[in-house]
Scaffold this active site. Structure first.
Site, PDB file in Angstrom:
ATOM      1  CB  CYS A   5      -0.938  -0.008   1.204  1.00 50.85           C
ATOM      2  SG  CYS A   5      -2.388  -1.071   0.978  1.00 50.85           S
ATOM      3  CG  HIS A  44      -4.725  -4.210   1.864  1.00 54.40           C
ATOM      4  ND1 HIS A  44      -3.369  -4.346   2.018  1.00 54.40           N
ATOM      5  CD2 HIS A  44      -5.291  -5.210   2.579  1.00 54.40           C
ATOM      6  CE1 HIS A  44      -3.120  -5.382   2.797  1.00 54.40           C
ATOM      7  NE2 HIS A  44      -4.277  -5.926   3.167  1.00 54.40           N
ATOM      8  N   GLY A  88       3.830 -19.720   1.898  1.00 54.16           N
ATOM      9  CA  GLY A  88       5.045 -18.899   1.943  1.00 54.16           C
ATOM     10  C   GLY A  88       4.797 -17.433   1.656  1.00 54.16           C
ATOM     11  CG  HIS A  93      -1.277  -5.443  -0.935  1.00 53.69           C
ATOM     12  ND1 HIS A  93      -1.570  -4.121  -0.631  1.00 53.69           N
ATOM     13  CD2 HIS A  93      -1.703  -5.628  -2.208  1.00 53.69           C
ATOM     14  CE1 HIS A  93      -2.146  -3.543  -1.673  1.00 53.69           C
ATOM     15  NE2 HIS A  93      -2.239  -4.449  -2.659  1.00 53.69           N
ATOM     16  CG  HIS A  95       2.308 -10.383  -3.850  1.00 50.89           C
ATOM     17  ND1 HIS A  95       1.923 -10.352  -2.532  1.00 50.89           N
ATOM     18  CD2 HIS A  95       3.339 -11.246  -3.919  1.00 50.89           C
ATOM     19  CE1 HIS A  95       2.692 -11.166  -1.833  1.00 50.89           C
ATOM     20  NE2 HIS A  95       3.556 -11.733  -2.647  1.00 50.89           N
TER      21      HIS A  95
END
Ligand code: 5GP
Ligand code: ZN
Length: 117
Positions: A5, A44, A88, A93, A95
């Site tokens: 963010c 987010h 892992g 956030h 991705h």
């Protein structure tokens, strides 16, 4: 505020590859392949498990654009989304990792290879 963010807000610099109103693609700071790009939604969301399918529709198009822009659509690439602790995931956030730029190894070894999952 989470680290990605802060990248979206410009508080932490990034090496941008591609951007639109909803999504941002930038180079990973610690690349694990010759080309290692991260793609995030600007809004987010913690992880893949929590994302709305409508966001993923936009994400799909955006990732395809990134692949075209970088030439990875021609040579191939791997798309990875680590989800949660066992997956892992270190940055909470959502991705996607786009990995490419060379032939990638396929190694999904378990920490204890003798233990059944
Ligand atoms: P994860 O392990 O959560 O799936 O992936 C997090 C990724 O974010 C890692 O590949 C790591 O190298 C990358 N990363 C962590 N902090 C930063 C940062 O500040 N900038 C960039 N560009 N990448 C980061
Ligand atoms: Zn965030």
């Amino acid at each position: 505020m989470c680290i990605f963010c802060k990248i979206v807000n410009g508080e932490i610099p990034n090496n941008t590859v591609h951007e639109n109103e909803q999504f941002l693609a930038f180079h990973d700071l610690y690349p694990k392949a010759p080309v290692h790009i991260l793609v995030i939604p600007k809004q987010h969301v913690d992880c893949f498990q929590d994302v709305q399918p409508e966001v993923m529709a936009g994400m799909t198009m955006f990732i395809q654009e990134v692949a075209k822009k970088t030439g990875l659509d021609k040579t191939g690439y791997r798309l990875v989304a680590n989800n949660g602790e066992d997956g892992g995931q270190e940055v909470m956030h959502l991705h996607f990792h786009i990995l490419g730029g060379g032939k990638l190894r396929w190694d999904h070894s378990h920490e204890d290879p003798h233990k059944s999952i």
